[in-house]
Scaffold this motif. Sequence first.
Motif, PDB file in Angstrom:
ATOM      1  N   TYR A 166       0.825  -1.193   0.000  1.00  0.00           N
ATOM      2  CA  TYR A 166       0.000   0.000   0.000  1.00  0.00           C
ATOM      3  C   TYR A 166       0.873   1.264   0.000  1.00  0.00           C
ATOM      4  O   TYR A 166       0.559   2.244  -0.677  1.00  0.00           O
ATOM      5  CB  TYR A 166      -0.938  -0.009   1.210  1.00  0.00           C
ATOM      6  N   SER A 167       1.977   1.237   0.746  1.00  0.00           N
ATOM      7  CA  SER A 167       2.827   2.428   0.830  1.00  0.00           C
ATOM      8  C   SER A 167       3.503   2.729  -0.511  1.00  0.00           C
ATOM      9  O   SER A 167       3.764   3.895  -0.820  1.00  0.00           O
ATOM     10  CB  SER A 167       3.867   2.282   1.940  1.00  0.00           C
ATOM     11  N   PHE A 168       3.794   1.696  -1.315  1.00  0.00           N
ATOM     12  CA  PHE A 168       4.346   1.945  -2.657  1.00  0.00           C
ATOM     13  C   PHE A 168       3.351   2.734  -3.505  1.00  0.00           C
ATOM     14  O   PHE A 168       3.732   3.664  -4.225  1.00  0.00           O
ATOM     15  CB  PHE A 168       4.696   0.632  -3.362  1.00  0.00           C
ATOM     16  N   GLY A 169       2.081   2.359  -3.409  1.00  0.00           N
ATOM     17  CA  GLY A 169       1.049   3.090  -4.157  1.00  0.00           C
ATOM     18  C   GLY A 169       0.928   4.527  -3.700  1.00  0.00           C
ATOM     19  O   GLY A 169       0.831   5.451  -4.520  1.00  0.00           O
ATOM     20  N   GLU A 170       0.952   4.732  -2.399  1.00  0.00           N
ATOM     21  CA  GLU A 170       0.869   6.088  -1.857  1.00  0.00           C
ATOM     22  C   GLU A 170       2.096   6.919  -2.233  1.00  0.00           C
ATOM     23  O   GLU A 170       1.987   8.107  -2.529  1.00  0.00           O
ATOM     24  CB  GLU A 170       0.715   6.043  -0.335  1.00  0.00           C
ATOM     25  N   GLU A 228       3.857  11.637  -8.005  1.00  0.00           N
ATOM     26  CA  GLU A 228       3.206  12.052  -9.240  1.00  0.00           C
ATOM     27  C   GLU A 228       2.556  13.431  -9.115  1.00  0.00           C
ATOM     28  O   GLU A 228       2.663  14.265 -10.014  1.00  0.00           O
ATOM     29  CB  GLU A 228       2.150  11.019  -9.628  1.00  0.00           C
ATOM     30  N   ILE A 229       1.901  13.684  -7.993  1.00  0.00           N
ATOM     31  CA  ILE A 229       1.212  14.964  -7.828  1.00  0.00           C
ATOM     32  C   ILE A 229       2.064  15.983  -7.088  1.00  0.00           C
ATOM     33  O   ILE A 229       1.601  17.098  -6.823  1.00  0.00           O
ATOM     34  CB  ILE A 229      -0.147  14.792  -7.113  1.00  0.00           C
ATOM     35  N   GLN A 230       3.317  15.589  -6.735  1.00  0.00           N
ATOM     36  CA  GLN A 230       4.207  16.476  -5.978  1.00  0.00           C
ATOM     37  C   GLN A 230       3.502  16.987  -4.713  1.00  0.00           C
ATOM     38  O   GLN A 230       3.466  18.188  -4.431  1.00  0.00           O
ATOM     39  CB  GLN A 230       4.686  17.643  -6.836  1.00  0.00           C
ATOM     40  N   GLU A 231       2.966  16.034  -3.952  1.00  0.00           N
ATOM     41  CA  GLU A 231       2.198  16.344  -2.749  1.00  0.00           C
ATOM     42  C   GLU A 231       3.055  17.116  -1.739  1.00  0.00           C
ATOM     43  O   GLU A 231       4.206  16.783  -1.510  1.00  0.00           O
ATOM     44  CB  GLU A 231       1.701  15.036  -2.121  1.00  0.00           C
ATOM     45  N   ALA A 232       2.437  18.128  -1.150  1.00  0.00           N
ATOM     46  CA  ALA A 232       3.131  18.949  -0.150  1.00  0.00           C
ATOM     47  C   ALA A 232       2.136  19.346   0.931  1.00  0.00           C
ATOM     48  O   ALA A 232       0.920  19.260   0.741  1.00  0.00           O
ATOM     49  CB  ALA A 232       3.728  20.188  -0.799  1.00  0.00           C
ATOM     50  N   THR A 233       2.680  19.784   2.064  1.00  0.00           N
ATOM     51  CA  THR A 233       1.828  20.204   3.173  1.00  0.00           C
ATOM     52  C   THR A 233       1.154  21.531   2.837  1.00  0.00           C
ATOM     53  O   THR A 233       1.586  22.256   1.948  1.00  0.00           O
ATOM     54  CB  THR A 233       2.651  20.380   4.461  1.00  0.00           C
ATOM     55  N   MET A 234       0.122  21.840   3.593  1.00  0.00           N
ATOM     56  CA  MET A 234      -0.613  23.085   3.365  1.00  0.00           C
ATOM     57  C   MET A 234      -0.306  24.111   4.455  1.00  0.00           C
ATOM     58  O   MET A 234      -1.047  25.034   4.653  1.00  0.00           O
ATOM     59  CB  MET A 234      -2.130  22.789   3.351  1.00  0.00           C
ATOM     60  N   ARG A 267       7.157   9.707   2.736  1.00  0.00           N
ATOM     61  CA  ARG A 267       6.518   8.471   2.248  1.00  0.00           C
ATOM     62  C   ARG A 267       7.577   7.488   1.731  1.00  0.00           C
ATOM     63  O   ARG A 267       7.436   6.279   1.884  1.00  0.00           O
ATOM     64  CB  ARG A 267       5.507   8.793   1.161  1.00  0.00           C
ATOM     65  N   ALA A 268       8.637   8.004   1.137  1.00  0.00           N
ATOM     66  CA  ALA A 268       9.724   7.127   0.673  1.00  0.00           C
ATOM     67  C   ALA A 268      10.438   6.486   1.856  1.00  0.00           C
ATOM     68  O   ALA A 268      10.785   5.298   1.817  1.00  0.00           O
ATOM     69  CB  ALA A 268      10.713   7.926  -0.178  1.00  0.00           C
TER      70      ALA A 268
END
Length: 180
Positions: A108-112, A118-124, A135-136
């Motif tokens: 599951y963590s590989f998918g996350e 992919e979306i370059q997720e960052a905090t808000m 996550r890595a």
Amino acid sequence: MRWSAEILRRLAIGLVLLGSVGMMLSMLICFADVIGTNFFDWPVPGTLEITESTMVLIVFGALAFTQEKRGHIRVEILHGYMSARLKSLADLITHFVALVFFVLLTWYSFGELSYSWEIQEATMGTIRFPLYPARALLTAGAVLLVLQLALDVVADFGRTWRGEPPREHAPLPEDSARVS
């Protein structure tokens, strides 16, 4: 199998050391934030985001190393009354269930991780802090734990088959000081 256990041990030690650096960074930035907020009315920006990310490293960085040392908590109510073979069988079952759980978590963590990348997720928060490095590190820690558990399951199966007792857990620090 000895060389793979040694490589895995060295990788686990490296991740523990990285987690230690993360813990020091987290402590220093929290200290600076408390001092800055209470005495100078100037909080350190990004404290929450950095602390959240280092927590992942601290926890998942230590899992494989702790498993290699057999340092995870275990309830031994019935364990003392079991034969050597039954003790090894209990360890085999426990490690196998943990292996299944952490394989699923790793998968599951590989998918996350890939989605976060992919979306370059960052905090808000105040500072946009990227989440994919945390996550890595979670994935890396989970992979190392899965590999260590796989080695333990194989070793436990062999001990159960031969009727040998399980490997001892790592001694507590006060126990080792008393023995010396």
